[in-house]
Write a protein that holds these residues in place. Structure first.
Motif, PDB file in Angstrom:
ATOM      1  N   GLN A  87       0.857  -1.177   0.000  1.00  0.00           N
ATOM      2  CA  GLN A  87       0.000   0.000   0.000  1.00  0.00           C
ATOM      3  C   GLN A  87       0.894   1.228   0.000  1.00  0.00           C
ATOM      4  O   GLN A  87       1.834   1.315   0.797  1.00  0.00           O
ATOM      5  N   TRP A  88       0.577   2.165  -0.870  1.00  0.00           N
ATOM      6  CA  TRP A  88       1.384   3.389  -0.934  1.00  0.00           C
ATOM      7  C   TRP A  88       0.555   4.573  -1.391  1.00  0.00           C
ATOM      8  O   TRP A  88      -0.516   4.381  -1.976  1.00  0.00           O
ATOM      9  N   PRO A  89       0.998   5.824  -1.046  1.00  0.00           N
ATOM     10  CA  PRO A  89       2.186   6.113  -0.250  1.00  0.00           C
ATOM     11  C   PRO A  89       1.923   5.902   1.244  1.00  0.00           C
ATOM     12  O   PRO A  89       0.786   5.700   1.645  1.00  0.00           O
ATOM     13  N   ALA A  90       2.952   6.000   2.054  1.00  0.00           N
ATOM     14  CA  ALA A  90       2.792   5.838   3.494  1.00  0.00           C
ATOM     15  C   ALA A  90       2.188   7.099   4.129  1.00  0.00           C
ATOM     16  O   ALA A  90       1.406   7.013   5.059  1.00  0.00           O
ATOM     17  N   THR A  91       2.576   8.239   3.638  1.00  0.00           N
ATOM     18  CA  THR A  91       2.018   9.508   4.114  1.00  0.00           C
ATOM     19  C   THR A  91       1.739  10.396   2.919  1.00  0.00           C
ATOM     20  O   THR A  91       2.414  10.309   1.883  1.00  0.00           O
ATOM     21  N   LEU A  92       0.751  11.246   3.098  1.00  0.00           N
ATOM     22  CA  LEU A  92       0.353  12.133   2.006  1.00  0.00           C
ATOM     23  C   LEU A  92      -0.260  13.383   2.604  1.00  0.00           C
ATOM     24  O   LEU A  92      -1.142  13.288   3.464  1.00  0.00           O
ATOM     25  N   VAL A  93       0.194  14.533   2.150  1.00  0.00           N
ATOM     26  CA  VAL A  93      -0.382  15.799   2.564  1.00  0.00           C
ATOM     27  C   VAL A  93      -0.917  16.466   1.306  1.00  0.00           C
ATOM     28  O   VAL A  93      -0.160  16.686   0.348  1.00  0.00           O
TER      29      VAL A  93
ATOM     30  N   PRO B   2      -3.778  19.465  -0.425  1.00  0.00           N
ATOM     31  CA  PRO B   2      -4.654  20.616  -0.168  1.00  0.00           C
ATOM     32  C   PRO B   2      -6.103  20.270  -0.446  1.00  0.00           C
ATOM     33  O   PRO B   2      -6.414  19.355  -1.237  1.00  0.00           O
ATOM     34  N   VAL B   3      -6.994  20.965   0.230  1.00  0.00           N
ATOM     35  CA  VAL B   3      -8.427  20.815  -0.026  1.00  0.00           C
ATOM     36  C   VAL B   3      -8.705  21.068  -1.499  1.00  0.00           C
ATOM     37  O   VAL B   3      -8.146  21.984  -2.107  1.00  0.00           O
ATOM     38  N   GLY B   4      -9.548  20.219  -2.084  1.00  0.00           N
ATOM     39  CA  GLY B   4      -9.922  20.382  -3.473  1.00  0.00           C
ATOM     40  C   GLY B   4      -9.032  19.643  -4.456  1.00  0.00           C
ATOM     41  O   GLY B   4      -9.357  19.575  -5.650  1.00  0.00           O
ATOM     42  N   SER B   5      -7.948  19.077  -3.988  1.00  0.00           N
ATOM     43  CA  SER B   5      -7.049  18.346  -4.883  1.00  0.00           C
ATOM     44  C   SER B   5      -7.539  16.900  -5.043  1.00  0.00           C
ATOM     45  O   SER B   5      -8.308  16.404  -4.223  1.00  0.00           O
ATOM     46  N   PRO B   6      -7.090  16.220  -6.095  1.00  0.00           N
ATOM     47  CA  PRO B   6      -7.502  14.825  -6.293  1.00  0.00           C
ATOM     48  C   PRO B   6      -6.671  13.871  -5.432  1.00  0.00           C
ATOM     49  O   PRO B   6      -5.637  14.241  -4.878  1.00  0.00           O
ATOM     50  N   LEU B   7      -7.176  12.650  -5.336  1.00  0.00           N
ATOM     51  CA  LEU B   7      -6.497  11.633  -4.525  1.00  0.00           C
ATOM     52  C   LEU B   7      -6.472  10.306  -5.273  1.00  0.00           C
ATOM     53  O   LEU B   7      -7.457   9.938  -5.936  1.00  0.00           O
ATOM     54  N   SER B   8      -5.364   9.610  -5.151  1.00  0.00           N
ATOM     55  CA  SER B   8      -5.293   8.237  -5.648  1.00  0.00           C
ATOM     56  C   SER B   8      -4.371   7.444  -4.737  1.00  0.00           C
ATOM     57  O   SER B   8      -3.191   7.733  -4.642  1.00  0.00           O
ATOM     58  N   LEU B   9      -4.958   6.465  -4.057  1.00  0.00           N
ATOM     59  CA  LEU B   9      -4.199   5.548  -3.216  1.00  0.00           C
ATOM     60  C   LEU B   9      -4.279   4.166  -3.847  1.00  0.00           C
ATOM     61  O   LEU B   9      -5.350   3.732  -4.249  1.00  0.00           O
ATOM     62  N   GLU B  10      -3.137   3.504  -3.872  1.00  0.00           N
ATOM     63  CA  GLU B  10      -3.103   2.215  -4.553  1.00  0.00           C
ATOM     64  C   GLU B  10      -2.706   1.089  -3.610  1.00  0.00           C
ATOM     65  O   GLU B  10      -1.909   1.278  -2.692  1.00  0.00           O
ATOM     66  N   CYS B  11      -3.264  -0.061  -3.875  1.00  0.00           N
ATOM     67  CA  CYS B  11      -3.023  -1.244  -3.056  1.00  0.00           C
ATOM     68  C   CYS B  11      -2.903  -2.439  -3.997  1.00  0.00           C
ATOM     69  O   CYS B  11      -3.741  -2.604  -4.896  1.00  0.00           O
ATOM     70  N   THR B  12      -1.869  -3.233  -3.815  1.00  0.00           N
ATOM     71  CA  THR B  12      -1.736  -4.445  -4.615  1.00  0.00           C
ATOM     72  C   THR B  12      -1.424  -5.629  -3.707  1.00  0.00           C
ATOM     73  O   THR B  12      -0.774  -5.482  -2.668  1.00  0.00           O
ATOM     74  N   VAL B  13      -1.894  -6.760  -4.112  1.00  0.00           N
ATOM     75  CA  VAL B  13      -1.698  -8.002  -3.360  1.00  0.00           C
ATOM     76  C   VAL B  13      -0.897  -8.961  -4.228  1.00  0.00           C
ATOM     77  O   VAL B  13      -1.132  -9.056  -5.438  1.00  0.00           O
ATOM     78  N   GLU B  14       0.028  -9.662  -3.604  1.00  0.00           N
ATOM     79  CA  GLU B  14       0.820 -10.666  -4.312  1.00  0.00           C
ATOM     80  C   GLU B  14       0.660 -12.024  -3.639  1.00  0.00           C
ATOM     81  O   GLU B  14       0.435 -12.111  -2.438  1.00  0.00           O
TER      82      GLU B  14
END
Lengths: 111, 113
Positions: B6-12, B14-26
């Protein structure tokens, strides 16, 4: 709400003492699970007890389940400083794929 | 053996910005996949789960969406972040049987400012 409650919310003990955490729930379950979370990390599965079981052991962990009282307890014997973490119970409910987690007990073991 | 990334570990963000968090399983195929969110010092709230490619179930109506473009990939997105989206996001997987144990990723701490 399907969520139950963990009790106590926080627990501080000395190394070598036993730690007992309780979990109550409202709906019928097919299993109950306990997880551990170190600060800022993901959860780690500790033990699963099914609704037809009353007690289960894993190393220093003992879990009991009382379906008539809709409650479970997690006992950690001879605690160590490394046991310091948050502990969560999670209910598995028939017909529901995902687990429902409680709010957790924060355990602090003083060396 | 199975692993979950799972990444990233931390993310800062601003309000109104887009988000994409990714997770992969092996190391496993056709898993159930989950996104949970955890507020500071609180329990886990289920956001989404998926039983297969393109199959997403939403638990809580909100500013987030999820997608599963591949069997072992699960993505959490937002077009415009809100302050209330701040929290610790956890991805998890399980085998296909109902209510089985979950294996969690290491989490993403999201701060929306």
């Amino acid at each position: 709400s399907q969520q139950g409650e963990e009790d106590p919310q926080a627990l501080s003990i000395q190394e070598g003492e036993n730690a007992t955490m309780n979990c109550s729930y409202k709906t019928s379950i097919n299993n109950l699970q306990w997880y551990r979370q170190n600060s800022g990390r993901g959860l780690v599965h500790l033990i699963l007890i099914r609704s037809n079981e009353r007690e289960k052991h894993s190393g220093r962990l003992r879990v009991t389940l009382d379906t008539s009282k809709k409650s479970s307890s997690l006992l950690i014997t001879a605690s160590r400083a490394a046991d310091t973490a948050s502990y969560f119970c999670a209910r598995g409910v028939t017909g529901r794929r995902a687990l429902t987690f409680g709010s957790g007990t924060r355990l602090q073991v003083q060396p | 053996s199975q692993t979950i990334h799972q990444w990233p570990a931390t993310l800062v963000q601003p309000v109104g910005s887009p988000l994409s968090l990714e997770c992969t399983v092996e190391g496993t195929s056709n898993p159930n996949l989950y996104w949970y969110r955890q507020a500071a010092g609180r329990g886990l709230q289920l956001l989404f789960y998926s039983v297969g490619i393109g199959q997403i179930s939403s638990e809580v109506p909100q500013n987030l969406s999820a997608s599963r473009p591949q069997d072992r990939q699960f993505i959490l997105s937002s077009k415009k972040l809100l302050l209330s989206d701040s929290g610790f996001y956890l991805c998890a997987w399980s085998v296909k049987r109902e209510s089985e144990k979950l294996f969690f990723g290491s989490g993403t701490q999201l701060s929306v400012l």
